[in-house]
Design an enzyme around this catalytic site. Structure first.
Site: not given
Lengths: 671, 671
Positions: B145, B184, B439
């Site tokens: 992303t 993350g 996701e």
């Protein structure tokens, strides 16, 4: 890049100008201009909340109290402006709180402690306590809820036992479940607390009453017999010191029982409140509910302002999947599905607002009547109070719930960014969550409305005011040629059916031998449904009536919005009450689709009509200047976790023990 | 006080024993016993999350990473136990993560970085990178992303341009919108990132590909041309260093393009992925979705365990309003309205779980087929993959959404306590929120399902597997004598109608001259609705099938639960698709009421069948020992804001400047 930025371009394509609507919202241009001047006073760095999320709770608490005290200074210096600026945003500190978005114990001191002294104190008590409270010589909180007892006030365990020989009460909490729990301002700030306790006189339980108790001394230490503290962090409201209070056998003078409505004499003779006064006490409660309902409309509008702006800015997905990148990307607000998610929520924010205005107007008229009657209380017409009480309970319950759910949906419509605290809407959502609980939880509040509704059915209450429609005989079936009066008739029909069904379940319960309590509990679900549909139709009714106030140029757009509200609410009602047909359901679907399409040019203007400022939003993703990605990036760079010393330390203590330095030294090319 | 505490009393009144159901959930007693042993390994103070809320984000991050590393140690030392303990809770670190509730960048290293190397790396790449990654010599993240690009992967701006003269790629992000955003582990921990970029060879754009990039050096400093950091605090997941990454013209070797499926030779010749391999790549994606769906069922069950326990413990409201306190108070779970709010959510948690099990079983069988086929890939039967792909997308979309909404409703069912971070459920709700987005966002995922559904209508896809019902011709009308097969037929009928309606809107769009893209966008709402109803009926189908696995003693209760799921879902469907009649709606209402009443003795057992421990809940209000108020009180006392030095300082800096010390010194009696 076009000449206009994303926001100006949206406002330019709208069918109306937002400024006159903002005047309407504030009760006229003069009020609005005053509001703008007032707003400017708070446009200083101290009130910039954008970076609050980087602070510890300790520092946010400190900052929140400092902001509150600075707000008070501003208010004191500009009393005239405050009084003149806006009838919408309410009186006192509310307006400042709304501009600064700051909720600290100091706000609760004014909103609850000061206002309780004013509404429940005897003239002597008001004289003694009010000036000191207004001047912050004493700082107080309002402590009703206990750790083991919330909604059921009659179940409170705290007692105040009167001893005529000393002319004092002994306040006591026998168990930890009796501890006062939740009051804002109690945890760290307050010197005093208004506590609710059951009054015991000569071993007789006279029910719950309010008492003034000093809890901290001149060094801000808890007084003997008292334990007090912060209840710890919550999901939101980090600057609010929600507290607990444990009182074990503390003496307070008789004078400290609030005595406007009822009194206790030195010899222990108790004089209960006269009936007419308890009705005026009702009024305070209703005003609070109406204020919370208007607050819900505002809170939802604030969340939606962030979402609409970001949705009008953000691009995602190719316009032409064959051309790909070359063909450009879609503004996400142009997706019908985003409009379907967001625009009915805009309608809801206005529907709650118009309903709140209506109730506020009725209360204002009632207050004028009370004033005009003077000491001759028999002249006061209190006949509409029970109905008003029930309707305001429902509006509080369903208005705050619609706001919470709407803010959350608006937050999700911002995609991943809505989860980051840079968005403003994430913190707003967390801060607003308890509104559905405080001052009356959604369920019991809705059941108050339901009790009145079935009361009308049973003839115990008059079918007047907002209940008048219950006596209408003619059912209105939803038809293809819907318009606003028709939709209102349909929703009213649904509400009547739901009320009748709930009444039926109640009767059947009694008929089957259940006690009144058990039958009532068993009927909670249909009662709740009835209250919900009643309140939706009431909101639509007020929305339709409110269109008269809307500036002419904006009226077509607002009428569409009202229609969208009516259609979507109708679509949510079980066909048990709507008697919806297959054809009707298709009409709703198509109607909604058509309205959304017609409303597209106006949707940003419809939410910007609320006039909520960048300062109030505290959001990187809703900046009116369009520098959204730049702001999100700059915000991230300021995150304290990016301080080199922190990163170094974290690395050393944790993963630095595992990584292969030799490998990393070689660099990417050699791995 | 009775001999049994609140929880044991609830379990004692149930019609079945929870232990055999827990065995079923874990795939047999042996697995469950292993799970219990495994669970015990984590029952150490380091993993006690109860007081996490008192820490700063800096400290929570540090603690989160330490917990993750400690988990890895435990896993390394107990590999056999881990492998043997449970097929439900998945492989690898997932199970440990679920017990510890810890989400740090280290989890993402394993879940995304390691797994991508395994699934997308060529044999050479796997050999080079995997051992180092498993051993934490390098720590990585998965960066897809961008700040300006989420769902639309084809819109990514990052490029990797190949230069045959140096045999290297130049990775570049031309604008801040191209920055990688969200991964993350990226913010603070990672040494490497797998980034997605558009591959440019000889000025030709070959679409997005994955590349391995080293981002930090042996001193954990960003390499030249690279800027990397934490994106700042979010609503939840405080120990997760979601990060940003800005790469400007950084060279990486050709070897660093992931090459399992496609390759680039030294001279710039590009070999695309063969068709059969892309189908296997599908499988990885589906496994992730199924894992996330099972995760949704677990997350919802965890929230509900807190809510059910607190609702079975908490008392509020007099049993007999006339007797008042003397008559005792109601356990709030005994209110039908609380059952109405909570029990359908228990049904949902099991419905998602059974659907997840079914998909997992199909995937396991498929994987076995792939293994059996060996190198002869033509032997692999991939015919069910498109349908499985579509169904898993829907389950992920609607399963995670149902979980998020259900956790929030469960939280509200805990009243005010659900807002305090001592509740465990408040943090859980905030942490779980992004599941609906990551996701694959709910909307595009649902639309993938919808595309397959209308594909079946149009004959582009086979009506097989979970789509087989679409070719059934007979409509099933809801009738009074409902049972599970009947309800399933009714829901399938609704789904067929919704799919047909969506297809109709699509065709009309095309017929009116819209482009394929525009017609698709215009039909989003009915397509979304069709995907939703399809998925609900799929969940009911799997629930019914799953009853066979349920121990016999528990089957009546689970059957009622499945019926409740079916009835409540049916009630939520527009009568446009349900063709619900007034009489039918009443049958649903009464059916739900009857089921809730019949289920009351079993509701706590139905959620405790999930077997979620006190340690996993990290909640003061769900303690199995019943010391709930004591725990909430003790937790509050430990709040760092109650440290005397802090209170003193806050007072001195803020309200201490206002309060009247003389007045406070006099004490309460004299005010």
């Amino acid at each position: 890049m076009s000449a206009l930025n994303y926001l100006d371009a949206e406002l330019a394509r709208a069918s109306f100008n937002v400024e006159p609507v903002r005047h309407m919202l504030h009760g006229g241009k003069q009020h609005y201009d005053n509001y703008k001047k007032w707003h400017k006073l708070f446009d200083i760095d101290l009130f910039d909340t954008t970076d609050d999320a980087f602070l510890t709770r300790e520092d946010r608490m400190r900052l929140g109290v400092k902001r509150a005290l600075a707000s008070i200074d501003i208010m004191k210096k500009n009393k005239d402006l405050l009084a003149a600026h806006s009838p919408v945003h309410g009186e006192g500190g509310l307006s400042a709180g709304r501009i600064t978005g700051n909720h600290s114990g100091v706000s609760d001191h004014f909103a609850l402690f000061v206002s309780t002294i004013m509404s429940q104190g005897s003239p002597d008590q008001v004289r003694t306590w009010l000036p000191k409270a207004l001047n912050l010589e004493i700082l107080g909180t309002y402590a009703q809820t206990e750790l083991g007892h919330g909604t059921n006030v009659r179940g409170l365990e705290t007692t105040a036992t009167f001893d005529p020989t000393t002319d004092q009460f002994t306040v006591n909490m026998p168990e930890i479940t009796a501890m006062k729990w939740w009051p804002g301002g109690l945890g760290l700030l307050s010197t005093h607390a208004i506590i609710y306790a059951r009054l015991i006189v000569k071993e007789k339980d006279l029910g719950y009453h309010a008492f003034m108790v000093q809890i901290r001394d001149e060094h801000h230490k808890a007084l003997p017999g008292i334990e007090v503290g912060d209840i710890g962090p919550k999901m939101g409201n980090p600057a609010l010191d929600s507290g607990y209070l444990y009182i074990r056998n503390v003496q307070i003078p008789r004078f400290h029982m609030f005595a406007r409505f009822q009194q206790l004499s030195k010899d222990g003779t108790y004089t209960p409140a006269p009936a007419h006064l308890s009705k005026i006490a009702y009024m305070t409660m209703m005003k609070t509910r109406v204020m919370l309902s208007l607050g819900a409309a505002y809170a939802l509008a604030k969340g939606l302002t962030v979402a609409l702006r970001y949705n009008a800015f953000r691009k995602q997905g190719f316009i032409d999947s064959k051309k790909g990148r070359a063909g450009g990307e879609m503004v996400i607000l142009d997706y019908p599905v985003q409009q379907w998610r967001l625009v009915p929520l805009i309608a809801t924010s206005w529907a709650i607002a118009f309903a709140g205005f209506q109730l506020r107007d009725i209360l204002t008229a009632f207050e004028a009547g009370v004033k005009a009657a003077g000491k001759d209380v028999s002249k006061i017409d209190t006949s509409m109070l029970p109905e008003l009480h029930a309707t305001s309970a429902g509006l509080k319950a369903f208005g705050t719930e619609a706001a919470i759910n709407g803010i959350e949906e608006a937050r999700r419509c911002c995609g991943g960014q809505g989860y980051a605290l840079s968005s403003g809407i994430a913190q707003h959502a967390a801060d607003y969550l308890p509104a559905v609980t405080y001052e009356g939880d959604r369920l019991p509040m809705a059941l108050q409305t339901a009790r009145a509704l079935v009361g009308v059915l049973a003839g115990r209450m008059k079918a007047e005011g907002s209940f008048a429609y219950l006596k209408d005989a003619d059912d209105v079936a939803f038809s293809e040629a819907f318009n606003l009066p028709h939709l209102l008739g349909v929703l009213a029909t649904c509400a009547r059916r739901a009320v009748a069904a709930a009444g039926q379940v109640l009767m059947e319960g009694r008929g089957s031998g259940l006690s009144a309590d058990a039958a009532w509990n068993a009927a909670h679900v249909p009662l709740f449904t009835a209250a919900s549909i009643h309140t939706q139709q009431y909101m639509l009714r007020c929305f339709v009536k409110g269109l008269d106030r809307v500036p002419e140029a904006a009226r077509p757009a607002f009428s569409r919005l009202a229609m969208l509200f009516g259609l979507t609410k109708l679509g949510e009602i079980s066909c048990e009450f709507s008697h919806m047909t297959l054809a009707g359901a298709k009409v709703i679907d198509e109607g909604v689709r058509k309205l959304l399409s017609d409303l597209r040019p106006d949707v940003v203007a419809l939410i910007e009509s609320w006039g909520i400022s960048d300062r109030q939003l505290g959001s990187c993703i809703a900046r009116s200047d369009g520098k959204i990605y730049e702001a999100v990036y700059a915000w991230a760079q300021r995150s304290p976790l990016n301080r080199p010393a922190y990163v170094e330390q974290l690395h050393k203590e944790t993963i630095g023990k595992h990584v292969n330095r030799d490998l990393l030294r070689q660099g990417a090319a050699k791995l």
